[in-house]
Enzyme design. Structure first.
Site, short mmCIF file in Angstrom:
data_model
loop_
_atom_site.label_atom_id
_atom_site.label_comp_id
_atom_site.label_asym_id
_atom_site.label_seq_id
_atom_site.Cartn_x
_atom_site.Cartn_y
_atom_site.Cartn_z
N ARG A 49 43.51 -28.34 57.12
CA ARG A 49 42.95 -29.64 57.50
C ARG A 49 44.14 -30.56 57.77
NH1 ARG A 49 41.37 -34.13 58.71
NH2 ARG A 49 39.36 -35.03 58.20
N GLU A 57 33.57 -35.61 65.23
CA GLU A 57 32.85 -34.35 65.02
C GLU A 57 32.49 -33.76 66.39
OE1 GLU A 57 32.36 -32.89 62.06
OE2 GLU A 57 33.38 -34.54 61.06
N ARG A 91 40.58 -26.30 51.46
CA ARG A 91 41.44 -26.27 52.66
C ARG A 91 42.81 -26.84 52.31
NH1 ARG A 91 37.51 -29.69 56.51
NH2 ARG A 91 37.84 -31.05 54.73
#
Length: 157
Positions: A49, A57, A91
């Site tokens: 990330r 998004e 992540r």
């Protein structure tokens, strides 16, 4: 017993810091969206990330463009991952570089990400976002763009 405690604690802290802030290189094998990629590390694809930014998004305006932009820069290329820590989803939070080019910064310059100020106080990232905003680049060309963290919150309702 006390004289052994300090070296043990020092070693623990040293290894903890090293394990949470280090750099490594690997091939980018997937681009999930603008701010999340997968890079080969220790024989498996590790989810990364990007630190300090939040891209739209996929279903938001400019979401697909952010993913495509990131893909053009890093997909199937060897990248350097400067890992900082892990997020609540496991992540790796990191800066990602191709040579001297920082993917995190390039997404901001292209107007395809917000500086995620909730998690980053980096002045440079704020300045890059502000410059793109003033120049109306990318998502800043749309006066109705809403940050992805707000968009996600609205979608949860």
């Amino acid at each position: 017993m006390k004289k052994y405690l300090f070296p043990i604690i020092t070693l623990y802290v040293f290894f903890f810091v090293l394990s949470n802030a280090y750099a490594w290189s690997g091939k980018c094998v997937a681009v999930t969206d603008g701010d999340t990629i997968k890079v080969m590390h220790n024989g498996k694809a590790e989810k990364i990330r990007l630190y300090g930014i939040d891209c739209p998004e996929k279903k938001q305006p400019f979401g697909r463009k952010a993913k495509s932009f990131a893909s053009d820069l890093v997909f199937k290329r060897i990248v350097e991952v400067k890992a900082l820590n892990k997020d609540r989803y496991g992540r790796t939070i990191a800066w990602v570089y191709v040579g001297d080019t920082c993917l995190n910064e390039e997404l901001l310059k292209a107007g395809l990400a917000w500086h995620y100020k909730k998690y980053s106080k980096e002045k440079k990232l704020s300045l890059l976002e502000e410059k793109a905003r003033v120049m109306k680049i990318g998502l800043w060309s749309d006066p109705h763009s809403i940050p992805p963290w707000e968009w996600r919150r609205l979608k949860r309702r």
